[in-house]
Design a protein around this motif. Sequence first.
Motif, mmCIF file in Angstrom:
data_model
loop_
_atom_site.group_PDB
_atom_site.id
_atom_site.type_symbol
_atom_site.label_atom_id
_atom_site.label_comp_id
_atom_site.label_asym_id
_atom_site.label_seq_id
_atom_site.Cartn_x
_atom_site.Cartn_y
_atom_site.Cartn_z
ATOM 1 N N ALA A 125 39.733 34.346 55.314
ATOM 2 C CA ALA A 125 38.849 35.509 55.179
ATOM 3 C C ALA A 125 39.644 36.816 55.238
ATOM 4 O O ALA A 125 39.396 37.746 54.455
ATOM 5 C CB ALA A 125 37.789 35.487 56.264
ATOM 6 N N LYS A 138 40.209 39.570 52.258
ATOM 7 C CA LYS A 138 39.947 40.996 52.467
ATOM 8 C C LYS A 138 41.127 41.831 51.962
ATOM 9 O O LYS A 138 40.937 42.893 51.353
ATOM 10 C CB LYS A 138 39.701 41.254 53.949
ATOM 11 C CG LYS A 138 39.274 42.663 54.263
ATOM 12 C CD LYS A 138 38.925 42.806 55.736
ATOM 13 C CE LYS A 138 38.459 44.210 56.038
ATOM 14 N NZ LYS A 138 38.076 44.373 57.432
ATOM 15 N N TRP A 190 40.932 41.943 48.247
ATOM 16 C CA TRP A 190 39.902 42.901 47.849
ATOM 17 C C TRP A 190 40.440 44.320 47.925
ATOM 18 O O TRP A 190 40.160 45.144 47.070
ATOM 19 C CB TRP A 190 38.673 42.731 48.738
ATOM 20 C CG TRP A 190 37.597 43.719 48.441
ATOM 21 C CD1 TRP A 190 37.161 44.732 49.239
ATOM 22 C CD2 TRP A 190 36.809 43.804 47.251
ATOM 23 N NE1 TRP A 190 36.167 45.439 48.627
ATOM 24 C CE2 TRP A 190 35.927 44.890 47.388
ATOM 25 C CE3 TRP A 190 36.783 43.061 46.074
ATOM 26 C CZ2 TRP A 190 35.022 45.257 46.410
ATOM 27 C CZ3 TRP A 190 35.876 43.435 45.089
ATOM 28 C CH2 TRP A 190 35.010 44.512 45.265
ATOM 29 N N LEU A 219 37.951 32.094 47.793
ATOM 30 C CA LEU A 219 36.933 32.618 48.695
ATOM 31 C C LEU A 219 36.383 33.944 48.178
ATOM 32 O O LEU A 219 35.171 34.182 48.200
ATOM 33 C CB LEU A 219 37.502 32.786 50.106
ATOM 34 C CG LEU A 219 36.554 33.325 51.159
ATOM 35 C CD1 LEU A 219 35.411 32.352 51.387
ATOM 36 C CD2 LEU A 219 37.306 33.560 52.459
ATOM 37 N N LEU A 220 37.256 34.784 47.692
ATOM 38 C CA LEU A 220 36.836 36.067 47.156
ATOM 39 C C LEU A 220 35.975 35.876 45.901
ATOM 40 O O LEU A 220 34.956 36.539 45.726
ATOM 41 C CB LEU A 220 38.050 36.937 46.840
ATOM 42 C CG LEU A 220 37.780 38.376 46.443
ATOM 43 C CD1 LEU A 220 37.033 39.106 47.541
ATOM 44 C CD2 LEU A 220 39.085 39.086 46.141
ATOM 45 N N LYS A 221 36.362 34.940 45.046
ATOM 46 C CA LYS A 221 35.604 34.679 43.826
ATOM 47 C C LYS A 221 34.179 34.229 44.131
ATOM 48 O O LYS A 221 33.253 34.544 43.391
ATOM 49 C CB LYS A 221 36.295 33.618 42.978
ATOM 50 C CG LYS A 221 37.453 34.141 42.181
ATOM 51 C CD LYS A 221 38.058 33.055 41.331
ATOM 52 C CE LYS A 221 39.229 33.578 40.549
ATOM 53 N NZ LYS A 221 39.841 32.534 39.716
ATOM 54 N N GLU A 222 33.997 33.495 45.222
ATOM 55 C CA GLU A 222 32.653 33.041 45.595
ATOM 56 C C GLU A 222 31.718 34.210 45.866
ATOM 57 O O GLU A 222 30.527 34.122 45.608
ATOM 58 C CB GLU A 222 32.708 32.166 46.842
ATOM 59 C CG GLU A 222 33.219 30.782 46.617
ATOM 60 C CD GLU A 222 33.273 29.998 47.908
ATOM 61 O OE1 GLU A 222 32.396 30.200 48.774
ATOM 62 O OE2 GLU A 222 34.193 29.182 48.048
ATOM 63 N N GLY A 223 32.254 35.285 46.398
ATOM 64 C CA GLY A 223 31.413 36.417 46.764
ATOM 65 C C GLY A 223 31.322 37.512 45.736
ATOM 66 O O GLY A 223 30.532 38.437 45.876
ATOM 67 N N LEU A 224 32.118 37.440 44.681
ATOM 68 C CA LEU A 224 32.112 38.493 43.665
ATOM 69 C C LEU A 224 31.034 38.261 42.617
ATOM 70 O O LEU A 224 30.725 37.135 42.266
ATOM 71 C CB LEU A 224 33.461 38.563 42.952
ATOM 72 C CG LEU A 224 34.643 39.042 43.768
ATOM 73 C CD1 LEU A 224 35.902 39.015 42.915
ATOM 74 C CD2 LEU A 224 34.405 40.433 44.297
ATOM 75 N N CYS A 225 30.476 39.336 42.139
ATOM 76 C CA CYS A 225 29.519 39.294 41.040
ATOM 77 C C CYS A 225 29.712 40.580 40.245
ATOM 78 O O CYS A 225 29.952 41.635 40.813
ATOM 79 C CB CYS A 225 28.092 39.204 41.570
ATOM 80 S SG CYS A 225 26.863 38.995 40.276
ATOM 81 N N ARG A 259 24.872 31.240 42.186
ATOM 82 C CA ARG A 259 26.109 31.052 42.938
ATOM 83 C C ARG A 259 27.261 30.562 42.071
ATOM 84 O O ARG A 259 28.405 30.632 42.469
ATOM 85 C CB ARG A 259 25.899 30.059 44.086
ATOM 86 C CG ARG A 259 24.952 30.537 45.141
ATOM 87 C CD ARG A 259 25.296 31.873 45.731
ATOM 88 N NE ARG A 259 26.516 31.868 46.477
ATOM 89 C CZ ARG A 259 27.137 32.943 46.892
ATOM 90 N NH1 ARG A 259 26.656 34.125 46.622
ATOM 91 N NH2 ARG A 259 28.239 32.871 47.566
#
Length: 157
Positions: free
Chosen positions: A29, A33, A36, A82-88, A109
């Motif tokens: 995580a 960050k 990001w 992990l970052l890709k999972e949260g990006l949109c 998702r």
Amino acid sequence: MHWKTWDFLCEPKCRGGLGFRKLDIFNKALLAKQLWRIIQNPSSLVARVLKGRYFKHMDVMLSPLGSNPSFVWRSLIWSRSLLKEGLCWRIGDGKGIDVMRERWIPSKRSKLTPCELNVTVGAKVSSLIIDGSWNEQLIKNVCLPHLVQDIISAVGR
């Protein structure tokens, strides 16, 4: 002597555990960050150094591991999933967003499957937009019903 498993000790205190953090998940995580921050501040020194060495002519999210990568770069690549999972995507005009390959519907998702949209391969989100707003009739014609409302209410169009 081991009286409790590590997984039990990592449970929150309210569930009887001791609230320890799983270090590998926490580390991933923190690395995500940092990745990001590289995306958000490309003029920072660390972003410029990494760009010059590892992703000179491409996006950091698409760059390969490369040959003889540093421990830092290898770690950032490890956290990229992990970052890709949260990006949109924020839609904007939609010209650079591939309908099938990119994650652009906030409630979805994962990427869309061909059976969910009746569009040609390589179609852009801009083909679903007319004069800055969604072409609702076209969306209703090409999308499965469960996606229509998600697309029309997409944040940041």
